[in-house]
Design an enzyme around this catalytic site. Structure first.
Site, short mmCIF file in Angstrom:
data_model
loop_
_atom_site.label_atom_id
_atom_site.label_comp_id
_atom_site.label_asym_id
_atom_site.label_seq_id
_atom_site.Cartn_x
_atom_site.Cartn_y
_atom_site.Cartn_z
N GLY A 155 0.83 -1.20 0.00
CA GLY A 155 0.00 0.00 0.00
C GLY A 155 0.86 1.24 0.00
CB SER A 156 0.09 4.74 0.83
OG SER A 156 -0.11 4.79 2.23
CD GLU A 176 4.91 -5.31 -3.61
OE1 GLU A 176 5.31 -6.39 -3.14
OE2 GLU A 176 4.06 -5.21 -4.50
CB CYS A 210 3.79 -0.19 -6.82
SG CYS A 210 4.19 -1.92 -7.13
CD GLU A 305 2.80 5.01 -6.57
OE1 GLU A 305 2.46 5.11 -5.38
OE2 GLU A 305 3.08 3.94 -7.12
#
Lengths: 406, 76
Positions: A155-156, A176, A210, A305
């Site tokens: 996630g974030s 991750e 991602c 991102e």
């Protein structure tokens, strides 16, 4: 699972918005991931440690074998609602760990359906529990409890690093996060060959990946041409209903994400970026595939991102200028280099901050047995089935002492 | 697939039906796909208790052949 593959793929497309054609690929990868868990478990061997080599170790035999680490908590993301569960829960089941999964609140249904299949296959329900927490505080309670041996978080970066800071003593973790992925296209690149892959890597799942292509540093001799070809590819893409067979780009996960992405694009344009395609939302929570030419280095689209169907092309003149820009962020995950000159390609590959560098392939390339790791703020630990299984096990050494051992 | 599927809480030891519900909607058209019962602090604690008790009971660990069978069956 195999006999329900189509229904699972449709369900994942419906709740997550990934186009059906890509959800079907994800479903096939999900099955492969589970098979890889089996293969990893089958080939896992106990390892001897040398003994009998001096007086202290005489009359001894030693073996190291694997034990489950303990309770695994898997907090997952919305963007691959099937295969991420396979990557987080599959290794836990294979390693023999009880696992509690908290799927993404936007896409829990695929997880419930997938885990039900494992329960039907004989996994006792208590060994794999799925829950959606009623709020973030309860989710934090789950992740940081002292009974948790391993936290697998996708996630974030903001949430992941926060949770890591709150883990109970002894709890290990893998994080991750996103990568703001850089691509370098040098003057020796075959851009005709590069554009289809770069377009796919930029707009796959509406950029909500991602390792999505986000920042393309292209030599000034071809940057404009490359950007225009990318824009043309974006304009040709079919955007809309994820359940339609021909859709290539689906919606963003929530309406507020459409607004956020648009605000970032508008900010970049106001600061001098040139809009070559897209730049606007569409009906039904989709955003048009967008190509920005030469945004400023300080624009949000250059710094963070985007997690939307937006790609930026920046011209450069000298290789080290491209490298400096590519490596300038606190994020690093997968990167890519396009060049037909092997010396040039390796020059960049060796100097990019990345856990993987694709040569003449986009940054979102992944097969499920690859190591998959965010560096710097982009993650902690290494993903991929075999690596995750290792994380979820501990070595136990047994030392046998007997005078009968020569 | 039902358009109004419901997923109750499935935590061993917790009676379903008492938790809050969240709606899962299509990101494309906001159509309601299902409702899911959520876990509160008590449910999470119960889930952790259950999982931890399984881990502490070494005699009850799932042997490798059983784990392989569980993983293999869905892939056939």
């Amino acid at each position: 699972m195999s006999d329900q593959a189509d229904a699972l793929a449709r369900g994942a497309a419906a709740e997550g918005g990934k186009p059906l054609i890509d959800s079907q690929v994800e479903m096939a990868r999900c099955i492969d991931s589970i098979r890889h868990c089996m293969d990893t478990l089958r080939h896992q061997t106990s390892e001897p440690v040398p003994m009998g080599v001096n007086a202290a170790s005489r009359h001894r035999l030693t073996i190291v074998h694997k034990e489950p680490i303990g309770v695994v908590v898997a907090i997952s993301a919305f963007n691959h609602p099937l295969n991420l569960i396979a990557h987080q829960a599959g290794p836990a089941i294979a390693a023999g760990c009880p696992v509690i999964i908290k799927p993404a609140e936007n896409t829990p249904l695929s997880c419930f359906r997938l885990v039900e299949i494992f329960h039907q296959a004989g996994l006792p329900k208590a060994w794999c529990q799925v829950l959606v927490t009623e709020n973030h505080q309860v989710a934090e309670q789950l992740a940081t409890d002292s009974r948790v041996a391993f936290l697998s978080f996708i996630g974030s970066a903001k949430v992941g690093w926060y949770l890591r800071s709150k883990l109970a003593p002894g709890t290990r973790c893998a994080l991750e996060h996103g990568g703001v992925a850089p691509v370098i296209v040098d003057q020796h690149a075959d851009i005709e060959a590069a554009v289809p892959g770069l377009a796919k890597g930029s707009f796959y799942h509406a950029g909500q990946v991602c390792v999505s292509v986000q920042r393309i540093f292209a030599h000034q001799s071809l940057a404009r041409t490359l950007a225009e070809k990318l824009a043309a590819a974006g304009k040709r893409m079919i955007v809309g209903d994820p359940l339609a067979a021909d859709t290539e780009v689906g919606p963003l996960i929530r309406p507020d994400e459409v607004k956020r992405v648009h605000a970032w694009v508008e900010e970049a344009i106001a600061a001098g970026a040139e809009l070559l395609s897209g730049g606007h939302s569409l009906d039904n929570h989709c955003y048009a595939p967008t190509v920005l030419f030469n945004p400023t280095a300080s624009a949000k689209v250059s710094q963070m991102e985007i997690f939307g169907p937006v790609v930026c092309v920046y011209p450069f003149s000298e290789p080290d200028e491209a490298l400096q820009a590519a490596n300038s962020l606190p994020f690093a995950f997968q990167a890519a280099v396009y060049s037909q000159n092997i010396d040039a390609a390796m020059y960049y590959a060796e100097r990019l901050d990345a856990s993987a560098v694709m040569l003449n392939e986009h940054t979102a390339f992944r097969v499920d047995w690859m190591p998959f790791a965010g560096l710097k703020h982009s993650g902690h630990g290494v993903g991929g089935i075999a690596h995750s299984m290792r994380d979820m096990q501990v070595d136990k050494m047994i030392v046998l002492t007997s005078k009968s051992i020569l | 697939m039902s358009s109004r599927e419901h997923f109750p809480l499935q935590i061993p030891g917790i009676t379903p039906g008492k938790g809050q519900q969240v709606e899962v909607v299509s990101p494309f058209d906001q159509q309601l796909l299902a409702t899911v019962e959520t876990a509160d602090a008590t449910a999470v604690d119960t889930a952790l208790n259950t999982a931890y008790a399984l881990y502490r009971d070494r005699q009850g660990w799932l042997p490798v052949p059983q784990r392989l069978a569980i993983l293999e069956k869905p892939c056939r």
